[in-house]
Design a protein around this motif. Structure first.
Motif, PDB file in Angstrom:
ATOM      1  N   ASN A  38      41.077  34.125  36.611  1.00  0.00           N
ATOM      2  CA  ASN A  38      40.947  35.535  36.976  1.00  0.00           C
ATOM      3  C   ASN A  38      40.475  35.745  38.395  1.00  0.00           C
ATOM      4  O   ASN A  38      40.390  36.867  38.865  1.00  0.00           O
ATOM      5  CB  ASN A  38      39.958  36.215  36.026  1.00  0.00           C
ATOM      6  N   SER A  39      40.153  34.662  39.096  1.00  0.00           N
ATOM      7  CA  SER A  39      39.512  34.815  40.398  1.00  0.00           C
ATOM      8  C   SER A  39      40.387  35.608  41.369  1.00  0.00           C
ATOM      9  O   SER A  39      39.897  36.255  42.275  1.00  0.00           O
ATOM     10  CB  SER A  39      39.187  33.451  40.984  1.00  0.00           C
ATOM     11  N   PHE A  40      41.695  35.552  41.147  1.00  0.00           N
ATOM     12  CA  PHE A  40      42.623  36.234  42.042  1.00  0.00           C
ATOM     13  C   PHE A  40      42.307  37.729  42.119  1.00  0.00           C
ATOM     14  O   PHE A  40      42.431  38.336  43.167  1.00  0.00           O
ATOM     15  CB  PHE A  40      44.041  36.006  41.511  1.00  0.00           C
ATOM     16  N   HIS A  41      41.953  38.318  40.989  1.00  0.00           N
ATOM     17  CA  HIS A  41      41.754  39.764  40.966  1.00  0.00           C
ATOM     18  C   HIS A  41      40.289  40.166  40.803  1.00  0.00           C
ATOM     19  O   HIS A  41      39.996  41.340  40.601  1.00  0.00           O
ATOM     20  CB  HIS A  41      42.582  40.382  39.838  1.00  0.00           C
ATOM     21  N   ASP A  42      39.398  39.195  40.887  1.00  0.00           N
ATOM     22  CA  ASP A  42      38.020  39.624  40.642  1.00  0.00           C
ATOM     23  C   ASP A  42      37.439  40.348  41.854  1.00  0.00           C
ATOM     24  O   ASP A  42      37.952  40.266  42.969  1.00  0.00           O
ATOM     25  CB  ASP A  42      37.155  38.482  40.096  1.00  0.00           C
ATOM     26  N   ARG A  43      36.379  41.038  41.605  1.00  0.00           N
ATOM     27  CA  ARG A  43      35.770  41.933  42.574  1.00  0.00           C
ATOM     28  C   ARG A  43      35.363  41.184  43.847  1.00  0.00           C
ATOM     29  O   ARG A  43      35.610  41.631  44.963  1.00  0.00           O
ATOM     30  CB  ARG A  43      34.542  42.580  41.916  1.00  0.00           C
ATOM     31  N   ASP A  44      34.745  40.020  43.661  1.00  0.00           N
ATOM     32  CA  ASP A  44      34.271  39.272  44.824  1.00  0.00           C
ATOM     33  C   ASP A  44      35.429  38.861  45.726  1.00  0.00           C
ATOM     34  O   ASP A  44      35.330  38.924  46.956  1.00  0.00           O
ATOM     35  CB  ASP A  44      33.497  38.027  44.383  1.00  0.00           C
TER      36      ASP A  44
END
Lengths: 338, 325
Positions: free
Chosen positions: A17-23
Motif C-alpha cells: 500500500n505504500s504507493f498510495h499512503d499518506r506519507d
C-alpha cells in the motif's frame, strides 16, 4: 500552446500500500516544494551575485522529476541535462552541498568546479548534469550497458528536453538501446521550448515525440508532466516493464517551465497568456489542494511543511555563504586519476 | 625475440586484457563478424563472444559516449574507430565528456577507456581518411594520447593504456599495421609519458613519433655518411609530452630538428618547439628546425600525396639550411 492530456490510467502494479499512503504522497509534495523554494532562492542569490555563470531553473517542471525519481531504487543510475537542480534534489542529494556548488565553494558536490549545470553525487548514482544538449544520452546507454554486462538489478534513467531530440545522438542512442536491449528509461521533459525555440518552429512532425520513438521498437507512454501522480504511475509501469523484459522504455512528459530558459532570459519569444494557462496547473499549488480535498492533509500541515523547508533552504544558503572557496591548488586536481 | 606484425602486437595486447580482466570489452564498427577494417580484431568474436566483442551501429558519437558511461560504471571499454578522422563525429563525447567529466565532478568519477584509431596519410585515402588528429588531442587536459612506432611499443603502450584509469587515445599509424618487429617473450609495459631515445648521438637531435620515426631514422643514416652523429628520439606519448627527455637531448646535442608526418601547422612539434624555447633556448646553436607535411587537404593521387608527405630529403635540407652545414 502544446496540447496536453493525462496519460491513460495505468494500473498500479507495485505491491503493498505504500504507493498510495499518506506519507508517500506528502513526500512528493515535500520534494516539489523543496525544489521550488531552492530554485526561487537560487534566482535571488543569482541577482545578488552569489551564483554566477548560467542558471537554468526547474520551476514548473517539479512534478516530472519528482514523479519519476520517486520510483527509483538506490541501484538505479540517474543522468540528466543542465537543468539539473530538481533531479539532484529529488534524488536526495544534499541540499547544503548542492547550494554550495552553485556558490562555487569547496564544500560543493564537485568542490566548486562544476557549478549549476554539472551536479554529481556518485554515492547516489547521480551521474551528472550535462551541458551539451543530448550529450548525456550516449553516456546513459553506457551506464545501462554496464548494468546489463554485470548482470545488475538496477536500471538507468536518462532525462532530456525536447531540444535534445533534434541532435543526432538522440536518435542514435534510441537505436543503440533498442538494438542492445538495454535496461534504460528515457524521460523526455517536453516543456515546449528548446531555449527560445518552440517545438513548432524547429520540428517537422508535430509536438508529440513518442509516436516517432516507436519506430525504434521502444515502448512509449505519454503523460501529463504537471500531474505528479500520473508521472509516478507511468514510471512505475515503465520500470516494471524494463525489469521484466530487460528492454528500454520511453516516457514523454508534457510539462512547462514557468520561467526563462536561463535567469537572463526575458522570454520575448512567448506571451504571458501561455505562461498563465500553464501556471493554473502548477503542481506545487494544485497537489497540496488535492491532498487536502482527499482528506489526506490539512492547511496547517501543508503550511508547517512549507515553513520547515523554507528554513532548510535558509540554512543551505548560510552553509554556502560560510563555506570557503576552493584553495588554488584545487585548480590542478582531478584532471587525471593517478 | 619473436617477430610480430604491428597489428598482431595490438591484438595480443587486447587478448591479454580480455583474458585477465572480465571488465574489459571491445566495441566498434565491424570489429566482430568482419574482423576489423585493419584486421586487428580478427578472430576475437569467435574467441570471446558477442558480449565482449561488440559490433556497433555506425554511430561514433554514441558508442564513444556509451564507452564513457560503461567506464564510469566500472568497466574498461576499448573502442576501435575505423579512422582517426571519424573521431571528429564523436569529438563532443571525447573532449566535452570523457576528458572533462572527472574534473567537473570534483574527482568523483574517472573514465578508464581506451580509444584506438588508425592515423595518418600515405595510403591514398584522400582528404577525409588521411588526417592525424592526435595533434588536436594533445591540447586536451584529462585525456592521454600515445602513438607507437614499432610492434614493441604498440604492445607495451596498449598494455599501459588499458590499465590506465584515464581515457587514453592510441593513434596507430595506418602505414605501420603490416610492419614487423621484435617483441620479447617476457612481459613488459611501455609507460605513458615517456619518450624513447632510439639512438644516442652527439651532433643533432631528431624528434618525431609514429610513422615519422622511419623518416628520422633514414635521415640519421644519411647524415652519418656525412660525419654527423644524430640522436633519435621517439616521443611515443603526445599527451603528456616527456619534457625531461626532450630537454636532456637538446642540451646534449645543441641542435634540433622536429619532424611531423602530420600537417606542420599546429602539429605536435609546434608544441615541442615551444617547450624547447621555454626550457632550453640557451643551449641551442641555431634555430629549432621544424619539418612537417604540407598544409593542404590530403590528395588522392599518389604523386600529389607523396609530394605533400614529409620526406628524408626535406628533413635533410631543412637541417642544412638551419645549421649551415
Amino acid at each position: 500552446m502544446p496540447r496536453t492530456r493525462r496519460s491513460k490510467k495505468i494500473k498500479n502494479t507495485s505491491s503493498g500500500n505504500s504507493f498510495h499512503d499518506r506519507d508517500a504522497l506528502l513526500g512528493l509534495f515535500k520534494q516539489m516544494y523543496l525544489i521550488r523554494q531552492f530554485e526561487i532562492t537560487c534566482g535571488e542569490q543569482y541577482s545578488q551575485g552569489n551564483i554566477r555563470g548560467f542558471l537554468h531553473l526547474y520551476i514548473g517542471q517539479e512534478a516530472t522529476g519528482v514523479g519519476v525519481l520517486s520510483q527509483l531504487s538506490k541501484d538505479d543510475y540517474v543522468i540528466t541535462h543542465y537543468r539539473d537542480h530538481g533531479h539532484a534534489l529529488a534524488r536526495g542529494l544534499d541540499v547544503n552541498r548542492s547550494m554550495a556548488e552553485l556558490f562555487g565553494k569547496s564544500t560543493g558536490l564537485s568542490k566548486g568546479k562544476g557549478g549549476s549545470m554539472h551536479l554529481f553525487d556518485v554515492s547516489k548514482k547521480f551521474m551528472g548534469g550535462h551541458a551539451i544538449v543530448a550529450g548525456q544520452l550516449p553516456v546513459a546507454a553506457g551506464l545501462s550497458l554496464a548494468q546489463k554486462y554485470k548482470n545488475e538489478e538496477g536500471i538507468t534513467v536518462c532525462f532530456f528536453g525536447d531540444g535534445a531530440t533534434n541532435q543526432g545522438v538522440y536518435h542514435e542512442t534510441l537505436n543503440l538501446a533498442a538494438v542492445w536491449q538495454l535496461p534504460i528509461l528515457f524521460v523526455l521533459e517536453n516543456n515546449g521550448y528548446g531555449m527560445g525555440s518552440s517545438i513548432e518552429r524547429v520540428r517537422a512532425g508535430g509536438t508529440d515525440f513518442y509516436p516517432g520513438v516507436s519506430t525504434y521498437g521502444i515502448d512509449t507512454a505519454e503523460v501529463d508532466g504537471m500531474d505528479v501522480l500520473a508521472v509516478r504511475e507511468a514510471t512505475r509501469a515503465a520500470i516494471d516493464k524494463i525489469r521484466s523484459n530487460s528492454s528500454p522504455y520511453f516516457i514523454e512528459c508534457k510539462t512547462f517551465r514557468f520561467v526563462g530558459h536561463s535567469y537572463a532570459d526575458g522570454q520575448k519569444y512567448r506571451d504571458n497568456d501561455e505562461i498563465k494557462s500553464w501556471r493554473n496547473k502548477d503542481p506545487v499549488e494544485t497537489f497540496p489542494k488535492y491532498l487536502i480535498n482527499q482528506n489526506m492533509s490539512t492547511d496547517q500541515e501543508i503550511s508547517d511543511i512549507k515553513s520547515k523547508i523554507d528554513k532548510q533552504i535558509d540554512q543551505a544558503v548560510k552553509f554556502a555563504e560560510n563555506s570557503p572557496n576552493p584553495p588554488m591548488s584545487e585548480l590542478y586536481k582531478d584532471i587525471y586519476r593517478d | 625475440m619473436p617477430d610480430i606484425l604491428f597489428r598482431d602486437a595490438i591484438k595480443l595486447g587486447l587478448q591479454e586484457a580480455l583474458d585477465n580482466d572480465p571488465s574489459v570489452f571491445i566495441m566498434g564498427e565491424d570489429i566482430g563478424a568482419y574482423g576489423g577494417a585493419y584486421a586487428v580484431t580478427d578472430g576475437l568474436l569467435d574467441q570471446y563472444g558477442p558480449e565482449r566483442i561488440k559490433d556497433t551501429p555506425i554511430s561514433e558519437a554514441t558508442f564513444i559516449g556509451a564507452g564513457i558511461g560503461a567506464a564510469i560504471a566500472g568497466l574498461r571499454p576499448v573502442i576501435e574507430l575505423m579512422s582517426i578522422s571519424f573521431s571528429l563525429v564523436g569529438f563532443d563525447q571525447i573532449v566535452n565528456m570523457a576528458a572533462n567529466i572527472r574534473y567537473m565532478s570534483g574527482g568523483q568519477v574517472n573514465v578508464p577507456m581506451v580509444l584506438r584509431a588508425p592515423t595518418g596519410a600515405g595510403v591514398q585515402l584522400a582528404a577525409t581518411h588521411s588526417q592525424s588528429f592526435e595533434t588536436w588531442l594533445c591540447e586536451v587536459p584529462g585525456l592521454k594520447c600515445v602513438c607507437p612506432s614499432t610492434p614493441y611499443d604498440a604492445l607495451g603502450l596498449i598494455r599501459s593504456a588499458i590499465k590506465d584509469d584515464n581515457p587514453v587515445f592510441v593513434a596507430e599509424p595506418a602505414m605501420l599495421y603490416s610492419k614487423k618487429g621484435e617483441i620479447p617473450n617476457e612481459y613488459y609495459e611501455v609507460p605513458i609519458g615517456k619518450a624513447n631515445v632510439i639512438k644516442s648521438g652527439s651532433d643533432v637531435s631528431l624528434f618525431s613519433y609514429g610513422h615519422g620515426i622511419k623518416i628520422i631514422s633514414e635521415t640519421a643514416n644519411y647524415l652519418e655518411k656525412n660525419g654527423i652523429n644524430a640522436e633519435l628520439v621517439d616521443l611515443r606519448s603526445l599527451n603528456p609530452i616527456d619534457t625531461i627527455t626532450i630537454s636532456n637531448s637538446v642540451r646534449k646535442t645543441n641542435r634540433v630538428v622536429l619532424v611531423d608526418t602530420a600537417r606542420k601547422t599546429g602539429g605536435v612539434m609546434s608544441e615541442v618547439a615551444s617547450l624547447i624555447t621555454e626550457n632550453s633556448v640557451d643551449w641551442l646553436d641555431g634555430p629549432i628546425v621544424t619539418v612537417g607535411s604540407d598544409n593542404v587537404p590530403w590528395p588522392y593521387n599518389h604523386d600529389l600525396e607523396k609530394k605533400a608527405f614529409v620526406d628524408v630529403q626535406s628533413v635533410v635540407k631543412a637541417f642544412e639550411k638551419g645549421y649551415g652545414v
